[in-house]
Design a protein around this motif. Structure first.
Motif, short mmCIF file in Angstrom:
data_model
loop_
_atom_site.label_atom_id
_atom_site.label_comp_id
_atom_site.label_asym_id
_atom_site.label_seq_id
_atom_site.Cartn_x
_atom_site.Cartn_y
_atom_site.Cartn_z
N ARG A 183 70.82 84.13 53.99
CA ARG A 183 69.84 84.37 55.06
C ARG A 183 69.10 85.69 54.82
O ARG A 183 67.88 85.77 55.01
N ALA B 134 66.59 85.14 52.08
CA ALA B 134 65.43 84.39 52.60
C ALA B 134 64.53 85.31 53.40
O ALA B 134 63.30 85.28 53.28
N SER C 211 62.17 79.82 62.40
CA SER C 211 63.38 80.41 61.81
C SER C 211 63.10 81.74 61.12
O SER C 211 64.02 82.48 60.78
N LEU D 212 65.71 84.99 60.04
CA LEU D 212 66.01 85.30 58.65
C LEU D 212 65.64 86.75 58.32
O LEU D 212 66.37 87.45 57.61
N LEU E 110 68.07 77.06 55.59
CA LEU E 110 67.08 77.82 54.80
C LEU E 110 65.99 76.92 54.25
O LEU E 110 65.01 77.41 53.66
N GLU E 111 66.14 75.61 54.43
CA GLU E 111 65.25 74.67 53.73
C GLU E 111 63.80 74.79 54.20
O GLU E 111 62.88 74.71 53.39
N ALA F 184 62.29 77.91 52.75
CA ALA F 184 62.20 77.75 51.29
C ALA F 184 61.02 76.86 50.93
O ALA F 184 60.27 77.14 49.98
N PRO G 242 66.42 76.90 48.17
CA PRO G 242 67.35 77.52 49.12
C PRO G 242 68.74 77.76 48.52
O PRO G 242 69.41 78.73 48.90
N TRP H 214 69.09 81.17 47.07
CA TRP H 214 69.38 82.23 48.04
C TRP H 214 70.86 82.25 48.39
O TRP H 214 71.47 83.32 48.50
#
Lengths: 340, 340
Positions: free
Chosen positions: A187, A190, A207, A211, A272-273, A276, A283, A286
């Motif tokens: 995270r 990201a 998001s 992050l 994270l997708e 990303a 992702p 990361w």
């Protein structure tokens, strides 16, 4: 105050208008009450009550333009609060990684003359907020040093106690042990990628703010370290340079192969997708390569109950020191301070 | 290697050619054996055996071009060994000033990419040499942090033990007490003036090298601090910012007037007269205003026997916080990091 600006213009008076004593007088009240301290700030050194038969000690440094940037390409400003928080968090994490709890911080601030007093005060607030917010209830800032320099440098040293337990080292992982993680993975990396991208954060969806917060104000799981020690963790470290790189350190110190399970890592990848995809990044990179979340990687004997907060992500295998992903060789990724 | 050069050209490989791990591997063997350590360098934190009911802790930072210069106007080079020595010495002095003895150092090095590996190795040697050379036999470097930055920054944090004694604070001086000094006064300031003068050191006579050594490699009297505590010192600090300024701190913390005796200070003035005459400076200014020798200023009850190494230089008088010279008001001199 907006976090976006053309450049980080000094807000109000700067430190070159104050003496060291005057600046200290501004900072002290912001650091919160001293805890467990026999002599607090203001003498040549602080004196703590020793809380056990041993003292754990470490230190970490944050340097402007290396470990943080005041102004990002997208105009985002890193505040003093962010830097103070991060300094405390990464130091508290080192004690956590030994299975200990923190008892004190001493902090050195190197300040360019044009640094605003407000920035320094904000840094002090961030230090205190991280100690409180992360639950380091036995810890406080007990002393420090202020001086001038060409760039901002924040160094904190941290002490801790093991409460009579043995420290959890990197060298105790043995074949058959379970590999587990506490805290978040990927995270902070990201968040860094979002900050370093030129586009405004708003373009990256809901998001993004979370992050970025993971990058600026990491939340090491401070209850998990002592819990792991109590549960019999055989090896542990904090993931500050990336899962693969830090796993490699346990592998080397314990002379074992660590095998990570990609299926078990999937829950760290999914959140994270979205970011990303918008950045055109992978992702899993990361999750495997990103540090600075300051989670924990630990090994436990197979019959140990994983303590709350830990998730199994792999196993310890016999063999030469290596980190594999589903038994396949990986390329070590992660941050190196000089080679990059 | 000559200490004079056109400029400090990097000697041999520089740190940007190494990983952090490779650089650590070069440094570790130079730091000497760990002492009193349960877990030494190489894990997330070090673990010390706690040597008493309390832990003394402090930290100090040296910044290139603020606290030291690699290249002086006269071509003189400050070595890594000098900086390592000074970092250890000033930290050990803080423990000394509480009446304690040091038990560990953790050290952060911030290194510009062009820093030569030899300079860093030399810094490690200087740290170890100061610990040994100053007699801190219970202390060693137990951990650290390496990172990049725009200028050299060396921060050390130090822990110490009081061996069951109470710490000697700044606040216990009372009227009727004797004021005494251990270590040297003004020599480091004289050395700095010699280094900052444009002329080659050789022109300043035989005492120049000693004075420069006092500036580059100060020798805090580490036996004197604990001895003062045992002898019943009522207040103590290390003279790092100049006798007047540091005396002012005891005066303020103890709410007393400190009166210095110019006759008693004369033995500190005489050895500086030759260098002062050649520079057109006033040697008493160095004695009163010069810091960085890291001697001790302490007060003792009138019936206390001054321990070895201490010389009476004045008395504690009733009155508002003030430092006087033969009962006359003085102008505070000394170094302030922001206001100059």
């Amino acid at each position: 105050m907006s976090r976006f600006a053309e450049r980080p213009a000094p807000a109000g008076p700067t430190v070159d208008g104050l003496t060291e004593g005057e600046l200290l007088a501004r900072i002290f009240p912001l650091l919160g009450a001293a805890r467990g301290v026999l002599v607090g700030p203001g003498d040549d050194a602080a004196v703590l009550a020793a809380a056990g038969a041993s003292v754990v000690i470490s230190l970490d440094t944050l340097v402007e333009d290396h470990d943080f940037r005041l102004l990002r390409p997208n105009g985002f400003l890193t505040t003093g609060y962010d830097v103070g928080w991060k300094s405390a968090a990464q130091n508290l994490s080192d004690i956590n990684a030994m299975g200990g709890t923190a008892t004190s911080l001493v902090v050195s601030l190197t300040l360019p003359p044009h640094t605003s007093v407000a920035w320094v005060e904000d840094c002090a607030r961030g230090l205190a907020a991280a100690i409180d917010g992360l639950g380091a209830t036995g810890c406080s800032v007990v002393g420090g040093d202020l001086g001038g320099g060409a760039q901002l440098v924040v160094t904190a040293a941290v002490t801790g106690t093991l409460a009579g337990r043995a420290p959890v080292l990197r060298s105790g992982a043995a074949p058959g042990h379970i590999l587990a993680v506490a805290g978040t993975l990927g995270r902070a990396a990201a968040g860094l990628a979002l900050l370093e991208d030129g586009r405004p954060l708003e373009e990256f969806g809901p998001s993004a703010a979370e992050l970025v917060a993971a990058q600026l104000r990491p939340r090491p799981p401070l209850a998990a370290g002592p819990a792991a020690a109590v549960a019999g963790a055989s090896a542990m470290l904090d993931i500050s340079d990336g899962l693969l790189r830090d796993a490699g350190r346990i592998a080397a110190a314990s002379n074992v192969r660590l095998d990570l399970d990609p299926v078990a890592l999937q829950p760290y990848v999914v959140p994270l997708e979205d970011a990303a995809a918008r950045l055109g990044a992978a992702p899993l990179d990361w999750v495997l390569g990103g540090g600075e979340d300051h989670g924990l990687l630990a090994s436990f004997p197979r019959d140990a109950l994983l303590p709350p907060g830990f998730t199994a992500v792999g196993s310890v295998e016999p063999g030469a020191p290596l980190v594999t992903l589903a038994s396949r060789a990986t390329v070590l990724r992660g941050w190196d301070h000089f080679a990059d």
